[in-house]
Design an enzyme around this catalytic site. Sequence first.
Site, PDB file in Angstrom:
ATOM      1  N   PHE A 290       0.853  -1.194   0.000  1.00 35.51           N
ATOM      2  CA  PHE A 290       0.000   0.000   0.000  1.00 35.51           C
ATOM      3  C   PHE A 290       0.885   1.240   0.000  1.00 35.51           C
ATOM      4  O   PHE A 290       1.897   1.272   0.715  1.00 35.51           O
ATOM      5  CB  PHE A 290      -0.855   0.074   1.271  1.00 35.51           C
ATOM      6  N   GLU A 291       0.464   2.265  -0.710  1.00 38.07           N
ATOM      7  CA  GLU A 291       1.297   3.472  -0.789  1.00 38.07           C
ATOM      8  C   GLU A 291       1.453   4.172   0.563  1.00 38.07           C
ATOM      9  O   GLU A 291       2.353   4.976   0.734  1.00 38.07           O
ATOM     10  CB  GLU A 291       0.748   4.436  -1.837  1.00 38.07           C
ATOM     11  N   GLY A 292       0.582   3.864   1.515  1.00 41.59           N
ATOM     12  CA  GLY A 292       0.741   4.447   2.850  1.00 41.59           C
ATOM     13  C   GLY A 292       2.004   3.956   3.549  1.00 41.59           C
ATOM     14  O   GLY A 292       2.399   4.505   4.580  1.00 41.59           O
ATOM     15  N   GLY A 293       2.636   2.916   3.009  1.00 43.51           N
ATOM     16  CA  GLY A 293       3.883   2.414   3.581  1.00 43.51           C
ATOM     17  C   GLY A 293       3.763   1.011   4.148  1.00 43.51           C
ATOM     18  O   GLY A 293       4.548   0.604   4.998  1.00 43.51           O
TER      19      GLY A 293
ATOM     20  N   GLY B  59      -0.354   8.080  -5.824  1.00 46.73           N
ATOM     21  CA  GLY B  59       0.803   7.282  -6.252  1.00 46.73           C
ATOM     22  C   GLY B  59       0.743   6.854  -7.708  1.00 46.73           C
ATOM     23  O   GLY B  59       1.656   6.195  -8.200  1.00 46.73           O
TER      24      GLY B  59
END
Lengths: 257, 323
Positions: A53-56, A134
């Site tokens: 996930f782009e949140g990390g 993203g």
Amino acid sequence: MTERSHYTASELLAVMSARLLHDGQIVFAGVGIPLLAATLAQRLHAPGLTILFEGGVVGPFVVPGELPPSTNEQRCTRRANMVMPITDVLLLLQRGYVDVGFMGGAQIDRFGNLNSSFIGDPDDPKTRLPGTGGGNDISSLTQMIVAMKHEKRRFVSEVDFITSPGFISGGDSRAQSGLISGGMYRVVTDLAVLGFDKDTREMCVLGLHPGVSAEEVQDNTGFDLHIPSDVPRTQPPESNELAVLRELDPDRLYTAN
Amino acid sequence: MDQNPLVKSYLDLRAETEARDRGLREKVMSLSEAASLVHDGEHLAVGGCTMSRTPMAMIWALVRAGRKDLTVSRSIVSSEGDIFYGSGVSPHIITSWFSQGIVWGVSKVMRHYTENRLARFDEWSHMSIGLRYRAGAMGVPFMPVRSMIGSDVAKRRGDEVKTMECPFTGETVMLLPALNPDVAIIHVQRADCYGNAQLDGLQFMDIDMAMAAKRVILTTERIITNERIRRTPDQTRIPFFTVDAVVEAPFGCAPHECYGVYEPFFDHLDAYAKRVASDPVAGIKSYLDEYFHEPEEWTDYLAKLGVKDMLDASRRGRSIYND
């Protein structure tokens, strides 16, 4: 045999997308259909598939009924292997660890360029959309699967703004611009599975969904599509695929229509 | 050669850091005292992402202090962006994505302000924003990147980005200018009185942001002793000498979330979406009046959100530690 009325367009999108994913892949997924598709693949045929996930977040598992509201809230981290800063998880794309990026968009064109920034003239837009998130990074750096509803206003000859690059203006223009890796792989819609000609890089139909005619796909597309006369049919969603999807999204947040 | 105003000169950057009081000293103050450390027209970097760890209490204080003309940067902007535009605190937001959220769709307030050219929304790729902060944190003037190339996102940035041929490989790379904000506002789960900040869960771009900024204002769910910090130094993510103010602000992200403490206040955000849907201008004004101007203290703001929603959000927030 499952009839077309037994599943929603979103469920069809999720099932057809999930079937494109393989065991062992690392997949960058957004919330909604992409996440449902990646999770469905994990449950059915790709247990070693890893979601980013782009949140990390590295390697989360979706808890049924607790789908996250975006890729950046704590629910995304449930049963994950690791949490890292946003910049670093995106740099995994640049380093080449990611097999497939998975996303939607407001508009797509014949070369697979996606627009999620502006409808109309960017200097005087009819609609200001949320922007890339993203998307630009993912489409610049890895193979892309796009899942979206098949409508004429979404499938346009040329997007108003290239937010996330596909094959730019076709041929080798993507590589010429400096994007030397990645590119569009598949576009999955509620009518068909589409790919791109390996030379011209124009969108073409690879498979028609059950009960969908070639004319119906062309009528819902704003540019001429290459549809081979012997184009194969995709297999309809199976009951176990639909059962897993409905378990994951019991409130029908993302699969109602 | 003229200095490109986009990027601070290295000697200026070093001089600013040298001039800062970096001693181990107590920095605890109130929200309104901290708000006075932010000046009109400055570049404000906002920690967290989307609806997560948004330093809402500090934003609340900046609105109340009447700050204006700030340039705001953030990884991803959610409803706090509406508040920046609607209050006049910022007519200029630098981010990769700006919407109330996936659940609610495109922000009507954002659309009103940008489509009528009342405010700017400069769009960068997500990783580019992150690498701009990282360049700022590293003390280098730019960072090469392989995304944004070939897209209209890059074209629209004009002279703010450059492409070059790599001197080693001949490949095309894009150069992103470093971002060294004047002030970063960051909310954390716990910090000591000196500004040693411990972060749980998603870190977003906050650590680079703190290292890049000229001043850092920390708000924290709670202030803990330095002894506690020293027992788990591996959990300290932001060092005290980058920090200028420490403000204790329980529920300091409400109605957004703080990892492990509370999830977003979904009912409140639903009601907000309805309020701005039909008339974004009157909607955001009435919202700001009711929640930002009327309450005298941060606790009055929380009281307006309501005990029921607070308990519900915290029950869901703490559920991450349930199994």
